[in-house]
Motif scaffolding. Sequence first.
Motif, PDB file in Angstrom:
ATOM      1  N   MET A 184      15.015  17.607  -1.740  1.00  0.00           N
ATOM      2  CA  MET A 184      14.012  16.542  -1.649  1.00  0.00           C
ATOM      3  C   MET A 184      14.405  15.528  -0.567  1.00  0.00           C
ATOM      4  O   MET A 184      13.563  15.035   0.167  1.00  0.00           O
ATOM      5  CB  MET A 184      13.813  15.879  -3.008  1.00  0.00           C
ATOM      6  CG  MET A 184      13.094  16.828  -3.971  1.00  0.00           C
ATOM      7  SD  MET A 184      12.726  16.093  -5.553  1.00  0.00           S
ATOM      8  CE  MET A 184      11.502  14.884  -5.095  1.00  0.00           C
ATOM      9  N   ARG A 185      15.693  15.264  -0.434  1.00  0.00           N
ATOM     10  CA  ARG A 185      16.163  14.373   0.623  1.00  0.00           C
ATOM     11  C   ARG A 185      15.820  14.961   2.002  1.00  0.00           C
ATOM     12  O   ARG A 185      15.519  14.230   2.945  1.00  0.00           O
ATOM     13  CB  ARG A 185      17.678  14.159   0.500  1.00  0.00           C
ATOM     14  CG  ARG A 185      18.207  13.028   1.378  1.00  0.00           C
ATOM     15  CD  ARG A 185      19.716  12.926   1.296  1.00  0.00           C
ATOM     16  NE  ARG A 185      20.390  14.068   1.875  1.00  0.00           N
ATOM     17  CZ  ARG A 185      20.491  14.316   3.187  1.00  0.00           C
ATOM     18  NH1 ARG A 185      19.958  13.512   4.062  1.00  0.00           N
ATOM     19  NH2 ARG A 185      21.146  15.373   3.613  1.00  0.00           N
ATOM     20  N   LEU A 186      15.842  16.297   2.073  1.00  0.00           N
ATOM     21  CA  LEU A 186      15.531  16.981   3.330  1.00  0.00           C
ATOM     22  C   LEU A 186      14.023  17.166   3.553  1.00  0.00           C
ATOM     23  O   LEU A 186      13.624  17.758   4.540  1.00  0.00           O
ATOM     24  CB  LEU A 186      16.224  18.351   3.367  1.00  0.00           C
ATOM     25  CG  LEU A 186      17.748  18.311   3.439  1.00  0.00           C
ATOM     26  CD1 LEU A 186      18.327  19.705   3.215  1.00  0.00           C
ATOM     27  CD2 LEU A 186      18.209  17.741   4.769  1.00  0.00           C
ATOM     28  N   GLY A 187      13.212  16.710   2.604  1.00  0.00           N
ATOM     29  CA  GLY A 187      11.772  16.740   2.824  1.00  0.00           C
ATOM     30  C   GLY A 187      10.963  17.635   1.910  1.00  0.00           C
ATOM     31  O   GLY A 187       9.762  17.779   2.094  1.00  0.00           O
ATOM     32  N   ALA A 188      11.604  18.252   0.908  1.00  0.00           N
ATOM     33  CA  ALA A 188      10.829  19.051  -0.051  1.00  0.00           C
ATOM     34  C   ALA A 188       9.957  18.119  -0.893  1.00  0.00           C
ATOM     35  O   ALA A 188      10.317  16.976  -1.141  1.00  0.00           O
ATOM     36  CB  ALA A 188      11.754  19.862  -0.948  1.00  0.00           C
ATOM     37  N   VAL A 189       8.805  18.620  -1.315  1.00  0.00           N
ATOM     38  CA  VAL A 189       7.890  17.845  -2.157  1.00  0.00           C
ATOM     39  C   VAL A 189       8.499  17.633  -3.542  1.00  0.00           C
ATOM     40  O   VAL A 189       8.437  16.550  -4.106  1.00  0.00           O
ATOM     41  CB  VAL A 189       6.536  18.581  -2.303  1.00  0.00           C
ATOM     42  CG1 VAL A 189       5.593  17.806  -3.195  1.00  0.00           C
ATOM     43  CG2 VAL A 189       5.909  18.848  -0.966  1.00  0.00           C
ATOM     44  N   ASP A 190       9.090  18.695  -4.085  1.00  0.00           N
ATOM     45  CA  ASP A 190       9.653  18.637  -5.429  1.00  0.00           C
ATOM     46  C   ASP A 190      10.470  19.898  -5.657  1.00  0.00           C
ATOM     47  O   ASP A 190      10.525  20.787  -4.794  1.00  0.00           O
ATOM     48  CB  ASP A 190       8.534  18.547  -6.476  1.00  0.00           C
ATOM     49  CG  ASP A 190       8.965  17.763  -7.721  1.00  0.00           C
ATOM     50  OD1 ASP A 190      10.182  17.688  -8.003  1.00  0.00           O
ATOM     51  OD2 ASP A 190       8.080  17.228  -8.405  1.00  0.00           O
TER      52      ASP A 190
END
Length: 120
Positions: free
Chosen positions: A93-99
């Motif tokens: 998530m820190r790298l940009g995943a939604v969830d």
Amino acid sequence: MTTRILLIDDETEFVTTLAERLEIRGFSSTTAEDGEAGLALIRKQPFDVVILDLLMPGMNGLEALKQIRQISPKLPVILLTGHGSTREGMEGMRLGAVDYLMKPLAIEDLMEKLQEAVAP
């Protein structure tokens, strides 16, 4: 318009079953058995959302996510993690995943995340 989903997971039986369950619900699913194959598909055709397993041989899900961000920065990615590991999910998530969702997953939970990911 049908939502186009790319499923990247090395567990063939799991990903095949998941693709079938999503198609029954009106989604269009394409599968890839590893990060490299998934990245190649993303370069060739548009997808609305990616469901990405974190633990795969070769390129792991976090590395694949980093490369997806370079190819298509706004493409929503939902991570799947097993083995009780939330640390990788949080890192994703820190790298940009939604969830992220834990395996085994309930299809209802995934449907909810998919709706959120593709909402305008």
